[in-house]
Design a protein around this motif. Structure first.
Motif, PDB file in Angstrom:
ATOM      1  N   GLY A   8       0.818  -1.209   0.000  1.00  0.00           N
ATOM      2  CA  GLY A   8       0.000   0.000   0.000  1.00  0.00           C
ATOM      3  C   GLY A   8       0.850   1.257   0.000  1.00  0.00           C
ATOM      4  O   GLY A   8       0.561   2.223  -0.701  1.00  0.00           O
ATOM      5  N   VAL A   9       1.921   1.254   0.775  1.00  0.00           N
ATOM      6  CA  VAL A   9       2.827   2.399   0.817  1.00  0.00           C
ATOM      7  C   VAL A   9       3.503   2.580  -0.540  1.00  0.00           C
ATOM      8  O   VAL A   9       3.616   3.706  -1.045  1.00  0.00           O
ATOM      9  CB  VAL A   9       3.881   2.240   1.937  1.00  0.00           C
ATOM     10  N   ALA A  10       3.910   1.481  -1.149  1.00  0.00           N
ATOM     11  CA  ALA A  10       4.541   1.558  -2.469  1.00  0.00           C
ATOM     12  C   ALA A  10       3.550   2.080  -3.512  1.00  0.00           C
ATOM     13  O   ALA A  10       3.901   2.908  -4.361  1.00  0.00           O
ATOM     14  CB  ALA A  10       5.079   0.186  -2.882  1.00  0.00           C
ATOM     15  N   ALA A  28       1.535   2.145 -13.730  1.00  0.00           N
ATOM     16  CA  ALA A  28       1.890   1.497 -12.465  1.00  0.00           C
ATOM     17  C   ALA A  28       3.064   0.537 -12.654  1.00  0.00           C
ATOM     18  O   ALA A  28       3.968   0.469 -11.817  1.00  0.00           O
ATOM     19  CB  ALA A  28       0.682   0.767 -11.893  1.00  0.00           C
ATOM     20  N   GLU A  29       3.075  -0.166 -13.760  1.00  0.00           N
ATOM     21  CA  GLU A  29       4.168  -1.110 -14.019  1.00  0.00           C
ATOM     22  C   GLU A  29       5.509  -0.408 -14.235  1.00  0.00           C
ATOM     23  O   GLU A  29       6.560  -0.979 -13.948  1.00  0.00           O
ATOM     24  CB  GLU A  29       3.823  -1.995 -15.212  1.00  0.00           C
ATOM     25  N   LEU A  30       5.480   0.829 -14.722  1.00  0.00           N
ATOM     26  CA  LEU A  30       6.723   1.589 -14.869  1.00  0.00           C
ATOM     27  C   LEU A  30       7.438   1.789 -13.539  1.00  0.00           C
ATOM     28  O   LEU A  30       8.659   1.826 -13.479  1.00  0.00           O
ATOM     29  CB  LEU A  30       6.453   2.969 -15.492  1.00  0.00           C
ATOM     30  N   ARG A  83       9.353  -2.092 -10.161  1.00  0.00           N
ATOM     31  CA  ARG A  83      10.572  -2.764 -10.654  1.00  0.00           C
ATOM     32  C   ARG A  83      10.599  -4.260 -10.346  1.00  0.00           C
ATOM     33  O   ARG A  83      11.250  -5.017 -11.040  1.00  0.00           O
ATOM     34  CB  ARG A  83      11.810  -2.081 -10.106  1.00  0.00           C
ATOM     35  N   ASP A  84       9.892  -4.669  -9.287  1.00  0.00           N
ATOM     36  CA  ASP A  84       9.853  -6.094  -8.949  1.00  0.00           C
ATOM     37  C   ASP A  84       8.721  -6.831  -9.669  1.00  0.00           C
ATOM     38  O   ASP A  84       8.567  -8.036  -9.499  1.00  0.00           O
ATOM     39  CB  ASP A  84       9.692  -6.279  -7.436  1.00  0.00           C
ATOM     40  N   HIS A  85       7.932  -6.094 -10.440  1.00  0.00           N
ATOM     41  CA  HIS A  85       6.801  -6.659 -11.201  1.00  0.00           C
ATOM     42  C   HIS A  85       5.846  -7.447 -10.304  1.00  0.00           C
ATOM     43  O   HIS A  85       5.444  -8.558 -10.630  1.00  0.00           O
ATOM     44  CB  HIS A  85       7.314  -7.526 -12.357  1.00  0.00           C
ATOM     45  N   THR A  86       5.489  -6.836  -9.183  1.00  0.00           N
ATOM     46  CA  THR A  86       4.569  -7.442  -8.238  1.00  0.00           C
ATOM     47  C   THR A  86       3.135  -7.173  -8.695  1.00  0.00           C
ATOM     48  O   THR A  86       2.718  -6.017  -8.755  1.00  0.00           O
ATOM     49  CB  THR A  86       4.776  -6.841  -6.829  1.00  0.00           C
TER      50      THR A  86
END
Length: 185
Positions: free
Chosen positions: A14-16, A85-87, A90-93
């Motif tokens: 959520g913070v990310a 959002a995917e940009l 970096r971990d592709h979560t």
């Protein structure tokens, strides 16, 4: 406040997700700030009754420009929320992409109101209405956002946090419009 509420509701993801939105919002709000700062010297130049027509025209142009930019930005965010959002992911979560893209579509409704609020504060400041300009600025930036964020997070969880900025900006926008279109302005 937001980081605390988001951390309590959804952990680090959520913070990310909020971090993604905050970075994008910073850029978009800067555009509205630029419009507001751009009109200030011209509004000041046309102080007094003789400049009323020029101030009214400039106010209209600035508000229309901010609304058109808000519409464009919101349209792009609405269409491209997932790739945006995917940009930042970096971990592709997948859960981060999901939370951030859903949050963007709610949070950035605020663009329509924040553009008006930022332009209104700049205009009012330049038109010798410092009390009204201060009220718009302090309400949107501090006074309302904290209780609104808390109440909406209790009622709606993470969705309520995404809604806090648009709701706050909408409330302040109603007041800003009243200030902007008073008869003696």
């Amino acid at each position: 406040v937001f980081n605390f509420l988001i951390l309590g509701l959804s952990g680090n993801t959520g913070v990310a997700a909020y971090g993604i939105l905050a970075n994008i919002a910073l850029v978009l709000v800067s555009v509205f700030t630029g419009i507001g700062q751009g009109i200030q010297p011209v509004v000041s130049r046309y102080a007094g009754e003789n400049g009323r027509q020029q101030r009214d025209r400039l106010r209209r142009y600035a508000l229309c420009a901010s609304l058109l930019l808000a519409l464009l930005a919101y349209g792009l965010i609405g269409i491209f929320a997932v790739p945006i959002a995917e940009l930042f992911n970096r971990d592709h979560t997948p859960i981060l992409t999901s939370i951030a893209s859903e949050g963007m579509r709610i949070y950035f409704v605020s663009l329509f109101f924040s553009g008006i609020n930022i332009v209104a504060a700049a205009f009012l400041s330049s038109a010798d209405c410092p009390k009204q300009a201060f009220a718009v600025s302090i309400l949107r930036g501090f006074v309302l956002i904290i209780p609104v964020a808390w109440i909406l997070s209790v009622l709606f969880g993470l969705t309520g946090i995404w809604m806090a900025v648009p709701v706050t900006e909408a409330i302040v926008c109603a007041l800003a419009v009243i200030f902007l279109f008073r008869k003696n302005m």
